[in-house]
Design a protein around this motif. Structure first.
Motif, PDB file in Angstrom:
ATOM      1  N   GLU A 282       0.818  -1.213   0.000  1.00  0.00           N
ATOM      2  CA  GLU A 282       0.000   0.000   0.000  1.00  0.00           C
ATOM      3  C   GLU A 282       0.848   1.258   0.000  1.00  0.00           C
ATOM      4  O   GLU A 282       0.323   2.364  -0.103  1.00  0.00           O
ATOM      5  CB  GLU A 282      -0.974  -0.015   1.183  1.00  0.00           C
ATOM      6  CG  GLU A 282      -0.343   0.069   2.562  1.00  0.00           C
ATOM      7  CD  GLU A 282       0.012  -1.290   3.138  1.00  0.00           C
ATOM      8  OE1 GLU A 282       0.154  -2.259   2.348  1.00  0.00           O
ATOM      9  OE2 GLU A 282       0.178  -1.389   4.373  1.00  0.00           O
ATOM     10  N   LYS A 285       2.087   3.385  -5.365  1.00  0.00           N
ATOM     11  CA  LYS A 285       0.936   3.559  -6.258  1.00  0.00           C
ATOM     12  C   LYS A 285       1.398   4.037  -7.634  1.00  0.00           C
ATOM     13  O   LYS A 285       2.479   4.611  -7.773  1.00  0.00           O
ATOM     14  CB  LYS A 285      -0.093   4.498  -5.641  1.00  0.00           C
ATOM     15  CG  LYS A 285       0.311   5.915  -5.407  1.00  0.00           C
ATOM     16  CD  LYS A 285      -0.942   6.715  -4.993  1.00  0.00           C
ATOM     17  CE  LYS A 285      -0.667   8.212  -4.969  1.00  0.00           C
ATOM     18  NZ  LYS A 285      -0.357   8.726  -3.626  1.00  0.00           N
ATOM     19  N   SER A 303     -12.573  -5.349  -5.084  1.00  0.00           N
ATOM     20  CA  SER A 303     -12.423  -3.970  -4.653  1.00  0.00           C
ATOM     21  C   SER A 303     -11.110  -3.362  -5.150  1.00  0.00           C
ATOM     22  O   SER A 303     -10.964  -2.169  -5.280  1.00  0.00           O
ATOM     23  CB  SER A 303     -12.482  -3.887  -3.127  1.00  0.00           C
ATOM     24  OG  SER A 303     -11.370  -4.563  -2.569  1.00  0.00           O
ATOM     25  N   HIS A 304     -10.143  -4.211  -5.390  1.00  0.00           N
ATOM     26  CA  HIS A 304      -8.848  -3.705  -5.855  1.00  0.00           C
ATOM     27  C   HIS A 304      -8.165  -4.762  -6.708  1.00  0.00           C
ATOM     28  O   HIS A 304      -8.664  -5.878  -6.836  1.00  0.00           O
ATOM     29  CB  HIS A 304      -7.964  -3.338  -4.658  1.00  0.00           C
ATOM     30  CG  HIS A 304      -7.647  -4.503  -3.782  1.00  0.00           C
ATOM     31  ND1 HIS A 304      -8.511  -4.947  -2.800  1.00  0.00           N
ATOM     32  CD2 HIS A 304      -6.580  -5.331  -3.757  1.00  0.00           C
ATOM     33  CE1 HIS A 304      -7.980  -5.996  -2.191  1.00  0.00           C
ATOM     34  NE2 HIS A 304      -6.807  -6.263  -2.758  1.00  0.00           N
ATOM     35  N   LEU A 320      -0.935  -2.536  -4.644  1.00  0.00           N
ATOM     36  CA  LEU A 320      -2.387  -2.588  -4.790  1.00  0.00           C
ATOM     37  C   LEU A 320      -2.864  -1.413  -5.635  1.00  0.00           C
ATOM     38  O   LEU A 320      -2.357  -0.306  -5.509  1.00  0.00           O
ATOM     39  CB  LEU A 320      -3.059  -2.531  -3.409  1.00  0.00           C
ATOM     40  CG  LEU A 320      -2.630  -3.628  -2.430  1.00  0.00           C
ATOM     41  CD1 LEU A 320      -3.326  -3.452  -1.091  1.00  0.00           C
ATOM     42  CD2 LEU A 320      -2.934  -5.015  -3.005  1.00  0.00           C
ATOM     43  N   GLU A 321      -3.836  -1.643  -6.463  1.00  0.00           N
ATOM     44  CA  GLU A 321      -4.397  -0.623  -7.336  1.00  0.00           C
ATOM     45  C   GLU A 321      -5.894  -0.528  -7.091  1.00  0.00           C
ATOM     46  O   GLU A 321      -6.598  -1.536  -7.139  1.00  0.00           O
ATOM     47  CB  GLU A 321      -4.178  -1.032  -8.799  1.00  0.00           C
ATOM     48  CG  GLU A 321      -2.996  -0.392  -9.470  1.00  0.00           C
ATOM     49  CD  GLU A 321      -3.289   1.041  -9.873  1.00  0.00           C
ATOM     50  OE1 GLU A 321      -2.543   1.917  -9.385  1.00  0.00           O
ATOM     51  OE2 GLU A 321      -4.233   1.293 -10.636  1.00  0.00           O
ATOM     52  N   PHE A 322      -6.354   0.686  -6.825  1.00  0.00           N
ATOM     53  CA  PHE A 322      -7.805   0.846  -6.615  1.00  0.00           C
ATOM     54  C   PHE A 322      -8.466   1.533  -7.809  1.00  0.00           C
ATOM     55  O   PHE A 322      -9.599   1.923  -7.744  1.00  0.00           O
ATOM     56  CB  PHE A 322      -8.069   1.644  -5.337  1.00  0.00           C
ATOM     57  CG  PHE A 322      -7.733   0.864  -4.101  1.00  0.00           C
ATOM     58  CD1 PHE A 322      -8.685   0.062  -3.493  1.00  0.00           C
ATOM     59  CD2 PHE A 322      -6.462   0.907  -3.570  1.00  0.00           C
ATOM     60  CE1 PHE A 322      -8.363  -0.673  -2.367  1.00  0.00           C
ATOM     61  CE2 PHE A 322      -6.139   0.174  -2.454  1.00  0.00           C
ATOM     62  CZ  PHE A 322      -7.093  -0.624  -1.841  1.00  0.00           C
TER      63      PHE A 322
END
Lengths: 361, 549
Positions: A282, A285, A303-304, A320-322
């Motif tokens: 996290e 990004k 969700s991701h 993680l990519e949102f």
């Protein structure tokens, strides 16, 4: 109302050292978790506190009194086992009442307390069931009530949730946390599941090979792991091996060719040489500029997404990519990555110990 | 307090006490037999062994016994394997009832088989006379053929129950896999199933071997001139041939050597091929049509009839009139009425001795199995080994050992109630300990720890938690022990007197005295008692599954 002190504790099995020298203090009313991979000695330690394992050296004290030689049956503990360990021939109510019977509590008083205990774990409606007629979750609720009803000085739990399915586990850990808070009983909890440990504990002791690696609140342990083992055991992380560079009174690491990160305010003054940098997923990004990388793959998880990308140095970083891109990245896509410096932890490459400012020195 | 890192508690004293008891009651008597086999009045001497090997009259019995035992062991397997195969693979009407009846025939008093085959095929037997009337001469039932017939019919059920138990652990997918590779029918049974069952077969065969080798009642009643080694031991010890205890002891030592050798051989083979199997999907029996079906039914029902015939014959005979012990025309209750005083005495003794032995047995078995499972140490390991000793020592020799050790002051036990109880308990202990140990292994140690953590003492944990939780298994084991206790003959043969004579001893005495009617009546009562016990066992929860002997 009990504090526990473990001093210079040692455990051997047939000449093999399981726990060489262990020191811990557990505060009154605290929910304390022993966390570690299987074989790390956490269950061994719990059973030493319970009185089921012998102690080769050192002391265990409850409220300052050494209890090494006190038999398990006289330590006034409540214990919850992985396999529930309900007495198969007794109903739920009889199981809960067993400890009161051994304590020679008057019948009326005992019945009232059994009723309350079953109520607190919402099992009153099944009080006449035998263990064989209950689900795993129901059995563990009864086991919890049985351990709490005797108002023990200390509650011990040995992986109580690991035989339950994922959904029940989450529900039961809330029940356990609530019951413990309500009773205010000092609790020692053993688990290998770091998420479970973080969810229920006031403090956690991370163990490996019979040695306590770090003691702290869930957040402390996650954010400021004392060594590489803790960083990798708690949550996910990427490890990059780099050299610390001292330049003009600043301390720098080169993450990628030409991409230098200033870590002067992070690391301790004595840090030098090769380090391992822990980069939490996290902390990374995708951005319009930064570290150049090439996507290896992207796994869509609802969700991701979980993305793996190769830096120019050859290291693979998972993050993680949102984002709500309509199409997933595929292998070979070019991306730029931004790293949040505040979420990095640096360890000495040789010893694995944190070189962060204020850690260990 | 600690010794060698292990906590010392009340259980250590229990282990020491039990070990001492075993050393004194089992090991020491056997050692006295060993000593007596190599001594005579003048001190060390191998005369006993020398005598045995000097005359064909003596060493011939060993040869006879081995021939009989090998024949019986092979025959029981040849008969039992198809029986179990048919019962598992095919749908046979009355399957459950057949299994219960086969079991009942196994549990019936062993020597009743010999006795009732004499009633059927003996010199004056029912079938013999009937065949004579139509002009046919039947070969004699006495001797080798009779012993093999009776023992085989008696022991097929034993290996059959072993096979049925093992068959339940074979997953049907194994058979389907074999079938998919083109292997079916008998070839599959022999190449796939048989090797998987081998450890069980060997375990069962060992029991058959030991039982057939040590059986005394059958060759005594039906063997006549064909003497086996237990008969030799009996007659030499009782003084029929010569009152030479050192000779009898030498023969006993030879017998123990043989059974021990077979036991170790079986251990050695089984240890190298055990398979861990659990059936996810058990074998589904299929329906048979046409001549194949009739063949299978004929085999199964035919065996059942042969196995049950002795029991039916005994019951019917008990109501036949007798004159001077021999059967004559007409039916009545006279056999029961005329022997009623004896009957009451025998039954009283059977219950008082049997129940006492059973209680002792269950208590010791629970303690020993707890110690060997939960308190593993050199001491409890030794205790476990010692409890297994009577497994390879025939009952007759246990009797001799007890008599040798406890017939002179300071401790004279011969003829007492106590020695009967002791002998029966010792005889049955290996089986009881094994079944209780299996229960104990399934019992999670954390349940015990839970009780301790709740403040229960050790004795309270045992009495209030462990024993009640294991009670169903312990009880069904106890019923089985009870059945074997009331039908036991050879162990107590040397130890009883008229005040401690039980039903099975009474039957033996009446047969030897030629009182066939009384013997039939007593046998019927014993059979009834056995059947009632088995019925009780079947009604108990899960009782049917525990059946092992």
């Amino acid at each position: 109302m009990t504090t526990i002190a473990l001093h210079a504790l040692r455990k051997e099995y047939a000449g093999q050292v399981a726990i060489p020298d262990l020191n811990l203090e557990i505060a009154d009313g605290e929910f304390f978790t022993l966390l570690g991979p299987s074989g790390c000695g956490k269950t061994t330690l719990l059973r030493m506190i319970a009185g089921f394992n012998s102690i080769e050296a050192g002391t265990i004290s409850f409220d300052g009194t050494v209890i090494n030689d006190r038999p398990a049956s006289e330590r006034n503990i409540g214990m919850v086992f992985q396999n529930y360990a309900l007495f198969p021939q007794m109903t739920a109510a009889k199981n809960v009442g067993f400890g009161l019977q051994t304590r020679k509590i008057a019948r009326a008083e005992a019945e009232r307390r059994v009723g309350e205990a079953l109520e607190s774990v919402r099992m009153s409606h099944l009080k006449d069931r035998l263990p064989g007629q209950m689900s795993g979750g129901q059995q563990q609720r009864v086991a919890l009530a049985r351990a709490l009803v005797i108002q023990p000085a200390l509650l011990l739990m040995d992986e109580p949730l690991s035989n339950l399915d994922a959904k029940l586990r989450v529900e039961m850990r809330d029940t356990i946390r609530q019951a413990q808070r309500a009773a205010g009983i000092t609790t020692v909890y053993v688990t290998h599941d770091q998420e479970e440990a973080m969810a229920v504990s006031d403090r956690i002791a991370v163990m490996n090979l019979g040695v306590v690696q770090q003691v702290g609140s869930p957040a402390e342990i996650y954010r400021h792991p004392a060594n590489r083992f803790v960083a990798e055991f708690i949550g996910k992380t990427n490890i990059l091996e780099r050299d610390l560079v001292r330049q003009d009174g600043r301390t720098l690491v080169e993450l990628s060719a030409g991409q230098r990160l200033d870590v002067t305010d992070l690391v301790g003054p004595s840090a030098t040489g090769k380090v391992h940098i822990s980069v939490r997923p996290e902390a990374v990004k995708a951005a319009s500029s930064g570290l150049a990388a090439e996507v290896v793959d992207e796994t869509f998880l609802g969700s991701h997404s979980q993305v793996r990308a190769r830096l120019e140095s050859g290291d693979i970083i998972e993050f993680l990519e949102f984002s709500r891109r309509s199409a997933l990245w595929t292998q070979g896509d070019r991306v730029f990555l931004e790293v949040d410096t505040d979420q990095l932890t640096l360890f000495d490459a040789a010893s694995g110990v944190s070189v962060m400012r204020g850690a260990g020195d | 307090m600690k010794i060698g890192g292990k906590p010392v508690d009340g259980w250590t004293s229990v282990a020491l006490l039990l070990t001492a008891g075993y050393l004194f009651m089992v090991v020491w008597p056997l050692i006295t037999v060993l000593i007596s086999s190599v001594t005579n009045a003048d001190g060390f001497s191998l005369d006993g062994f020398a005598t045995f090997f000097s005359s064909r009259l003596y060493y011939g019995t060993l040869f006879n016994s081995i021939v009989v035992t090998v024949c019986v062991t092979v025959l029981t397997f040849i008969i039992a394997f198809p029986l179990a195969y048919f019962m598992t693979m095919f749908r046979i009407p009355g399957n459950r009832t057949i299994q219960v009846l086969i079991l009942a025939s196994m549990m019936s008093p062993p020597f009743i088989g010999a006795y009732s085959w004499i009633l059927l095929l003996g010199n004056n037997g029912l079938i013999t006379r009937w065949l004579k009337d139509i002009g046919l001469e039947v070969p004699s039932i006495y001797g080798f053929a009779g012993i093999v017939l009776v023992l085989t019919l008696q022991l097929v059920p034993l290996i059959f129950t072993y096979l049925m138990g093992a068959w339940r652990t074979i997953d049907v997918s194994l058979l389907e896999a074999a079938e998919s590779m083109g292997m079916t029918g008998w070839r599959r049974a022999l190449k796939v199933i048989m090797p998987l069952l081998l450890p069980t077969v060997l375990g069962g065969s060992l029991l058959v071997f030991v039982r057939a080798f040590a059986d005394f009642g059958t060759p005594m009643l039906i063997g006549q001139g064909y003497r086996t080694i237990p008969v030799l031991i009996y007659s030499s010890f009782i003084g029929e041939v010569s009152v030479d205890h050192s000779f009898a002891a030498a023969v006993a030592v030879i017998v123990i050597a043989v059974t021990l050798g077979v036991f170790l051989l079986q251990r050695y083979i089984v240890d190298r091929r055990t398979f861990a199997m659990t059936a996810m999907r058990a074998i589904e029996p299929t329906r048979l049509k046409g001549w194949k079906g009739w063949g299978v039914y004929a085999y199964v029902y035919g065996f059942l009839i042969l196995a049950l015939a002795p029991l039916v014959v005994v019951v019917i005979s008990s109501f036949r009139n007798t004159l001077y012990g021999q059967f004559v025309e007409g039916f009545s209750f006279r056999n029961y009425v005329s022997a009623q005083r004896d009957i009451v005495r025998y039954i009283t003794n059977t219950f008082s001795i049997g129940v006492t032995a059973l209680v002792l047995l269950v208590i010791v078995a629970v303690l020993v199995s707890y110690l060997t499972v939960r308190r593993k140490s050199a001491l409890t390991g030794a205790l476990d080994t010692m409890t297994m000793v009577p497994y390879v020592v025939p009952g007759l020799i246990i009797g001799i050992a007890l008599i040798t050790a406890f017939s002179q002051p300071p401790l004279v036990l011969t003829g007492t109630f106590a020695v009967m109880v002791l002998a029966l308990a010792i005889r049955r202990l290996p089986y009881a300990v094994r079944s209780t140990t299996a229960l104990m292994y399934q019992f999670s140690p954390s349940i015990e720890e839970a009780a301790v953590s709740l403040g229960a003492s050790k004795i309270r944990t045992l009495v209030q938690v462990i024993v009640p939780a294991l009670a169903p298994g312990i009880l069904s084991g106890a019923v089985l022990s009870w059945v074997t206790i009331i039908t036991e003959l050879s162990t107590t043969l040397f130890l009883y007197n008229t005040s401690t004579q039980t039903l099975s001893l009474g039957i033996y005495a009446q047969v030897i005295r030629g009182q066939l009617g009384t013997a039939a009546a007593l046998s019927t009562i014993l059979l009834l008692l056995t059947m009632l016990s088995l019925f009780l066992l079947m009604r108990m929860s899960g009782g049917g599954k525990e059946i092992r002997i």
